[in-house]
Scaffold this active site. Structure first.
Site, PDB file in Angstrom:
ATOM      1  N   SER A 193      31.656  43.476  41.657  1.00 19.76           N
ATOM      2  CA  SER A 193      31.148  44.841  41.585  1.00 19.76           C
ATOM      3  C   SER A 193      32.086  45.816  40.909  1.00 19.76           C
ATOM      4  O   SER A 193      31.649  46.849  40.383  1.00 19.76           O
ATOM      5  CB  SER A 193      30.830  45.348  43.000  1.00 19.76           C
ATOM      6  OG  SER A 193      31.941  45.180  43.856  1.00 19.76           O
TER       7      SER A 193
ATOM      8  N   HIS B 271      34.275  51.812  46.278  1.00 21.01           N
ATOM      9  CA  HIS B 271      34.159  51.398  44.883  1.00 21.01           C
ATOM     10  C   HIS B 271      34.488  52.584  43.972  1.00 21.01           C
ATOM     11  O   HIS B 271      34.353  53.737  44.370  1.00 21.01           O
ATOM     12  CB  HIS B 271      32.745  50.894  44.571  1.00 21.01           C
ATOM     13  CG  HIS B 271      32.479  49.517  45.076  1.00 21.01           C
ATOM     14  ND1 HIS B 271      32.130  49.269  46.381  1.00 21.01           N
ATOM     15  CD2 HIS B 271      32.536  48.308  44.457  1.00 21.01           C
ATOM     16  CE1 HIS B 271      31.961  47.959  46.552  1.00 21.01           C
ATOM     17  NE2 HIS B 271      32.211  47.356  45.401  1.00 21.01           N
TER      18      HIS B 271
END
Length: 268
Positions: A43, A250
């Site tokens: 990711s 993230h």
């Protein structure tokens, strides 16, 4: 890093005037345009957290703001394949992402290892449970990094080399997540934040060692993210996002463009 056409890509601005004077400018431009680039990984490479996801990528959540796409847009390689996928582990890369690689591939990028080491579960444990349980889970992840992850990384790196024997491979690491002594007044304890940062460093060291042993270039993103961690007041990382839990921890779009992109560009 070995001398190759990649040196020409990164120094093209400096050499442009000289090449023009020597008549080599057209040849240089053709060589730069001939790069075949494949972006693999998890990711952090697909761009989770940066938004603007390609609907065709489904659950892989490949973003137009991810560093591979930003590099492609700036450098116009002759071909670009983007197979990085949210949630990917080492086995997912070898099973599902290597199709575009070939003897013609010139450049490969990837981030991998965090999901194998249980990053998501570490963060869930630390957010929801006690400090002692958090630190115990961090230590469990570090043990996995010692005992199991190196062999899994070897499998991925060997598979890449077998399919793309001439490629320059850049392996990028993971950021530290917290600025210690920063502006966060709630949430995790300082001990938990320190333990998580230490685990990130531990993972990066293992990934860097295996990359070097395979002749690949490791690029740390820690320097680029310094001053932009969670609790810094200028974070390039999402903290817990209860509305979109998958984006938690993230990089934001700024983290991709300001953190990962220059770290990749400098390694190319």
């Amino acid at each position: 890093m070995r001398l190759s056409r990649f040196a020409a890509v990164s120094s093209s601005l400096l050499l442009g005037a000289v090449l023009a004077l020597t008549g080599a400018g057209a040849a240089q431009a053709a060589e730069t345009a001939a790069l075949d680039y494949v972006a693999l990984g998890d990711s952090y490479s697909s761009g989770v957290g940066s938004g603007s996801y390609d609907s065709a990528s489904g659950d892989c959540k490949r973003s137009t703001k991810a560093y591979p796409v930003l590099w492609k847009n700036a450098n116009a390689p002759s071909s670009f394949a983007f197979t990085a996928c949210s949630g990917a582990r080492t086995g997912d890369v070898t099973a599902n992402q290597l199709g575009p690689l070939s003897s013609a591939t010139d450049l490969v990028s990837l981030t991998i290892g965090g999901n194998d080491a249980g990053f998501a579960d570490v963060m869930t444990t630390c957010v929801l449970q006690s400090e002692a349980t958090c630190i115990s889970r961090v230590n469990q992840a570090k043990s996995y990094v010692d005992t199991t992850l190196p062999g899994k990384l070897d499998s991925v790196y060997t598979a890449i080399r077998n399919k793309a024997p001439a490629a320059h491979v850049v392996v990028l690491g993971y950021p530290r997540f917290y600025q210690l002594g920063g502006g966060c007044v709630a949430g995790l304890s300082e001990n938990e934040r320190s333990a998580i940062n230490g685990a990130s460093d531990y993972l990066n060291a293992a990934v860097a060692k295996r990359a070097a042993d395979h002749g690949y270039t490791f690029s740390s993103v820690v320097p680029a993210f310094t001053g932009h961690e969670i609790c810094s007041g200028s974070a390039w990382l999402h903290s817990v996002n209860w509305l979109n839990i998958g984006e938690s921890y993230h990089p934001t779009a700024a983290g991709q463009s300001g953190g990962y992109l220059p770290s990749f560009r400098n390694a190319v």
